[in-house]
Scaffold this motif. Structure first.
Motif, PDB file in Angstrom:
ATOM      1  N   GLN A 153       0.836  -1.192   0.000  1.00  0.00           N
ATOM      2  CA  GLN A 153       0.000   0.000   0.000  1.00  0.00           C
ATOM      3  C   GLN A 153       0.875   1.249   0.000  1.00  0.00           C
ATOM      4  N   TYR A 206      -2.798  10.814  -2.551  1.00  0.00           N
ATOM      5  CA  TYR A 206      -2.372  10.126  -1.349  1.00  0.00           C
ATOM      6  C   TYR A 206      -1.952  11.158  -0.322  1.00  0.00           C
ATOM      7  N   GLN A 258       2.205   4.617   1.216  1.00  0.00           N
ATOM      8  CA  GLN A 258       2.328   5.332   2.474  1.00  0.00           C
ATOM      9  C   GLN A 258       3.213   6.551   2.294  1.00  0.00           C
TER      10      GLN A 258
END
Length: 119
Positions: free
Chosen positions: A1, A108, A3
Motif C-alpha cells: 500500500q 495520497y 504510504q
C-alpha cells in the motif's frame, strides 16, 4: 500500500526555521506522480495549500508562505522536503504530505506532522 510518512515537526520560536520531510513507500514519486505537495491545517481552519513541486521541478507556493518556505525533492531517497524559514505563530498547523498520482490523478496523504511556532 502507498504510504507517505512525514517527520521533522516540532516546536520552534517565531523567526526560527524548521525542515520537515516526507518519505514515500509503495509509490515512486519521480515516476508515478505529477506533483508532490505540502498542505497544512491549523486549528479551526480548513486545509491550505503550502507548496507543490512537479516532476519537472516547477514549484508553487501559497501566498502566505512565499519567500519564506522552499519545497524540494530528492528522487534517490523518494523524499520531499519543506524548508520553513522566518516562521510565524500563524504557521502553526499540522502539515500534510500529498502525492498527485500521474495516471488517474489519485491523491495520497500522509498522517501529518505538527509544527508549532511559539515563544
Amino acid at each position: 500500500q502507498v504510504q507517505l510518512v512525514e517527520s521533522g515537526g516540532g516546536l520552534v520560536q517565531p523567526g526560527g526555521s524548521l525542515r520537515i520531510s516526507c518519505v514515500g513507500s509503495g509509490i515512486t514519486f519521480s515516476m508515478s506522480t505529477l506533483a508532490m505537495g505540502w498542505y497544512r491545517q491549523a486549528p479551526g481552519k480548513p486545509r491550505e495549500l503550502v507548496a507543490t513541486i512537479t516532476s519537472s521541478g516547477s514549484t508553487r507556493y501559497g501566498d502566505s508562505v512565499k519567500g519564506r518556505f522552499t519545497i524540494s525533492r530528492d528522487n534517490a531517497k523518494n523524499a520531499v522536503y519543506l524548508q520553513m524559514n522566518s516562521l510565524k505563530p500563524e504557521d502553526t498547523a499540522v502539515y500534510y504530505c500529498n502525492a498527485d498520482g500521474r495516471m488517474f490523478r489519485e491523491e495520497y496523504w500522509g498522517q501529518g506532522t505538527q509544527v508549532t511556532v511559539s515563544s
